[in-house]
Each structure stands twice: as structure tokens, then as C-alpha cells.
Write a protein that holds these residues in place. Structure first.
Motif, short mmCIF file in Angstrom:
data_model
loop_
_atom_site.label_atom_id
_atom_site.label_comp_id
_atom_site.label_asym_id
_atom_site.label_seq_id
_atom_site.Cartn_x
_atom_site.Cartn_y
_atom_site.Cartn_z
N UNK A 173 0.86 -1.19 0.00
CA UNK A 173 0.00 0.00 0.00
C UNK A 173 0.89 1.24 0.00
N UNK A 174 0.74 2.08 -1.01
CA UNK A 174 1.56 3.30 -1.08
C UNK A 174 0.82 4.46 -0.40
N UNK A 175 1.57 5.18 0.44
CA UNK A 175 1.06 6.44 1.00
C UNK A 175 1.89 7.54 0.35
N UNK A 176 1.25 8.46 -0.35
CA UNK A 176 1.96 9.44 -1.15
C UNK A 176 2.52 10.60 -0.35
N UNK A 177 3.40 11.34 -1.01
CA UNK A 177 4.08 12.47 -0.38
C UNK A 177 3.09 13.45 0.25
N UNK A 178 2.00 13.70 -0.46
CA UNK A 178 1.03 14.69 0.03
C UNK A 178 0.31 14.19 1.27
N UNK A 179 0.36 12.92 1.53
CA UNK A 179 -0.34 12.34 2.68
C UNK A 179 0.59 11.88 3.79
N UNK A 180 1.87 12.23 3.69
CA UNK A 180 2.81 11.71 4.68
C UNK A 180 2.43 12.07 6.11
N UNK A 181 1.75 13.19 6.25
CA UNK A 181 1.33 13.55 7.61
C UNK A 181 -0.20 13.54 7.76
N UNK A 182 -0.85 12.71 6.98
CA UNK A 182 -2.29 12.48 7.16
C UNK A 182 -2.41 11.40 8.23
N UNK A 183 -2.50 11.86 9.47
CA UNK A 183 -2.32 10.92 10.58
C UNK A 183 -3.41 9.87 10.68
N UNK A 184 -4.63 10.23 10.29
CA UNK A 184 -5.68 9.19 10.36
C UNK A 184 -5.43 8.12 9.30
N UNK A 185 -4.93 8.54 8.13
CA UNK A 185 -4.59 7.57 7.08
C UNK A 185 -3.42 6.68 7.52
N UNK A 186 -2.44 7.29 8.16
CA UNK A 186 -1.28 6.51 8.65
C UNK A 186 -1.73 5.47 9.67
N UNK A 187 -2.64 5.88 10.55
CA UNK A 187 -3.11 4.92 11.57
C UNK A 187 -3.90 3.80 10.91
N UNK A 188 -4.70 4.16 9.92
CA UNK A 188 -5.48 3.11 9.22
C UNK A 188 -4.52 2.15 8.52
#
Ligand code: PEP
Ligand code: MN
Length: 364
Positions: free
Chosen positions: A183-198
Motif C-alpha cells: 500500500x503506497x502512501x503518497x508524499x502529500x499524505x505523509x502527515x495524514x495521521x488518520x490515514x497513517x493509523x489506518x
């Protein structure tokens, strides 16, 4: 807090310590190493009271981890993390370089299969491609969504490639988790903390791209978010940062690679496509990334780059990707790594490599 177990501690003793930690209201993260297991303790607002833990059978010592990142740190786990993929011989963080290649976006079945065939033949083990695209303009192509994921599944079945694809929010992550191998998390979402936790609750490895203005510590803290939820299979990715330079789209910060490797056991790959934004710079920077010790590359390749719906300027023609692989293979040998061979027509045979310990002195 870190609980270091004795070298001969039994699984039973490790389990008992984990249970004790959980009963105190904290979270226990057992990290087996070559010599001993360490158990990271998270979820504590204040310092953990060592008390009873110290006295438990099998416990060697308790260490306070003073760095803000804990589970990503070499303090908790000294050995490099090698991510494996059930049913395949591919690894990320092993001696064989992980090569991920494919178009920026999945545009059609024909395009994806055409690119998949070429990158598989060239020796890539992973097929990259976006089904959900984070675009600067709301009017630009946003990706095919689930249809794009289905096409990628066909590429996997046809060419034996594993799939790397981006989740842009919690909703898309549900579907991406079903289809993807990474699963890739993109540069723009590196600090999207709810996405990181998910992503931390997902059962698939996560490729975490560095934000375009993120410091090393911010990147490691983002990885910590994922690991703190129990997903220890995190791959970091350097993809260039914003600077005043205008000869490239971003400035590829290759010094991040040894800096990460000194502090963290997690693998790190390099994206020379977004890192430069220019097709003619992708191969030279790929060579440099391998020379500096990266654990792999993620490269954009398109069968018709001039007609690509996104990032055509930085996408290689398949022949150029063949050449990149040839060059990178030579550099890899110098730094004690391997790159899968180019095959004539069949899907690639994934390189089997034993657990990898770094070339002396390279890692820290
Ligand atoms: C991509 O990989 O296509 C992408 C959008 O990358 P980044 O998040 O690094 O911009
Ligand atoms: Mn792209």
C-alpha cells in the motif's frame, strides 16, 4: 521504554512480558532480532514504572528510549528489516534490490498489460501504478478507481508481478488493501495521521513516501504512526523535496538514504522519477541511488509516455528501462547487492536471497 530480553529467553517468557505490559494499559511490540528479542512499549503518556517488569523471568534490562521515534529506531531493533511476500521469493530490504516499475497512473487494460510485460521481462518484481491519483488540479485525470485495481490484479496474474498502488484516503485504503501487495502512501499524505493509523491496521506492507518538505525526523515519525498500530512492514521512500533548484521538478535528496539507515532498521527505496521529473535524469539518479545504498527503486515507465495522462515527462520508454536495469545491475554488484536478470519472454523468476546483513560499514 524498551524491554530487552535475555538471549536465551523463551517465547513463553516473551509472551508473559507482553501480557504484563498490556495489562498495565500499554501496547507491547515484540521485535525479534538475530541475538535477542526486544519489546517496545508504547501508549504511555508518562514514563513507564519499571517495577515488576524488571523482575520477570527472561528480562535482561529496561531501557528508556529518549528519541521521539521508537519502533522505527535501531535502538529497538538492530537488524535490518527484511520484508517478505508469502508465496514469492521477493524481498524488500534483502540483498536483492527491490525494483518497482510501471506507469504513474493505470489508464487502460492495454496500457497496463503492455507496461507490465516489459517491466517484468526487464527484471522488476513489483508493478507500480495509481488507481487513485492525488492531482494538483481537480480537473486532471483522477485515476480509474476500483477498475484500475482490477486491471492491476490482471497484471499480477499475467506476469507474476506484485502490485504497489496508492491509497489517498481511508476509503480508498479499504479497496487498495484488498488488491495490493504494497500500500503506497503518497508524499502529500505523509502527515495524514488518520490515514497513517489506518495503514497501521492494514495487513499489507506500506510504502511511505517522504513529504515534499519533510525532515528526516518527520518521516520517521510518520513511519512510527504506522508501526505503533501494529504494522511493522514499512518501506520508506525518498522522492525528492522542494528546493529553489529549477532544473528538476524536485531535488532528490540521496543523503537521506544513509541518514535513515543509521537511525532506522526499515528499508528505504528511491523514486528518481518524481525526484527529478525529467526522463533523461532518471537513469543517472537510479545509478546514484543504488550506489548510495538504497534498498530498491520505484520508477515510472510508460509504453507511450508522450500520451500519458499523468507524469509522461518523467516516464521512461520500456527500452530505456531495460537500459536502466543493465546499468543498475553493474552498480549493485559493487555495493554487494543483486538485481534480477532480464529474461527474454517469460515472466521474471524472482531472485531468492538469504537474509541480508549490510556490506561492512555501509549502514552506519
Ligand atoms: C506517484 O507515485 O505517482 C506519486 C503521486 O508520488 P508522490 O506521492 O511521491 O508525488
Ligand atoms: Mn507520478
Amino acid at each position: 521504554m524498551l524491554v530487552v530480553m535475555q538471549a536465551h529467553a523463551t517465547e513463553e517468557q516473551v509472551r508473559a512480558v507482553c501480557q504484563k505490559i498490556e495489562s498495565l494499559g500499554y501496547r507491547a511490540h515484540a521485535m525479534p532480532g538475530a541475538l535477542r528479542t526486544a519489546i517496545g512499549v508504547t501508549g504511555n503518556q508518562a514514563e513507564v514504572e519499571p517495577g515488576t517488569l524488571e523482575e520477570m523471568p527472561g528480562v535482561q534490562e529496561l531501557i528508556r528510549v529518549t528519541k521521539p521515534y521508537k519502533l522505527v529506531s535501531r535502538d529497538v531493533k538492530d537488524d535490518n528489516t527484511v520484508i517478505t511476500f508469502p508465496g514469492t521469493k521477493a524481498t524488500v530490504g534483502g540483498r536483492a534490490l527491490a525494483i518497482m516499475a510501471g506507469p504513474c497512473a493505470i489508464e487502460s487494460r492495454e496500457q497496463a498489460l503492455a507496461v507490465g510485460e516489459r517491466v517484468a521481462r526487464a527484471g522488476a518484481q513489483f508493478f507500480r501504478g495509481g488507481a487513485y491519483k492525488p492531482r494538483t488540479s481537480p480537473y486532471s485525470f483522477q485515476g480509474l478507481g476500483e477498475q484500475g485495481l482490477q486491471i492491476m490484479a490482471e497484471v499480477r496474474d499475467t506476469y507474476g508481478l506484485m502490485i504497489v498502488t496508492e491509497a489517498i484516503d481511508n476509503e480508498s485504503l479499504e479497496l487498495v488493501e484488498e488488491y495490493a501487495d504494497i500500500i503506497q502512501i503518497g508524499a502529500r499524505n505523509m502527515q495524514n495521521f488518520s490515514l497513517l493509523k489506518r495503514a497501521g491496521r492494514a495487513r499489507k506492507p506500506v510504502l511511505l513516501k517522504r513529504g515534499m518538505s519533510a525532515t528526516l525526523e518527520e518521516l520517521l515519525m510518520a513511519a512510527e504512526y504506522i508501526m505503533s498500530e501494529g504494522n511493522y512492514n514499512v518501506i520508506l521512500c525518498e522522492r525528492g523535496v522542494r528546493t529553489f533548484a529549477d532544473h528538476t521538478r524536485n531535488t532528490l535528496d540521496l543523503s537521506l538514504v544513509p541518514a535513515v539507515q543509521r537511525l532506522s532498521h526499515l528499508p528505504i527505496v528511491v523514486d528518481p522519477s518524481h525526484g527529478t521529473g525529467k526522463r533523461n535524469k532518471v537513469t543517472p539518479l537510479s545509478r546514484a541511488a543504488v550506489a548510495v545504498g538504497a534498498d530498491g527503486l520505484i520508477v515510472e515507465v510508460h509504453n507511450e509516455p508522450d500520451r500519458a495522462l499523468s507524469d509522461g515527462m518523467q516516464s521512461l520508454f520500456p527500452d530505456q528501462f531495460d537500459e536502466l536495469m543493465t546499468q543498475v545491475r553493474q552498480i549493485a554488484a559493487v555495493v554487494g547487492r543483486t538485481v534480477p536478470a532480464i529474461t527474454s519472454e517469460t515472466p521474471p523468476v524472482l531472485a531468492s536471497e538469504p537474509a541480508f546483513r549490510s556490506v561492512a560499514g555501509q549502514r552506519r
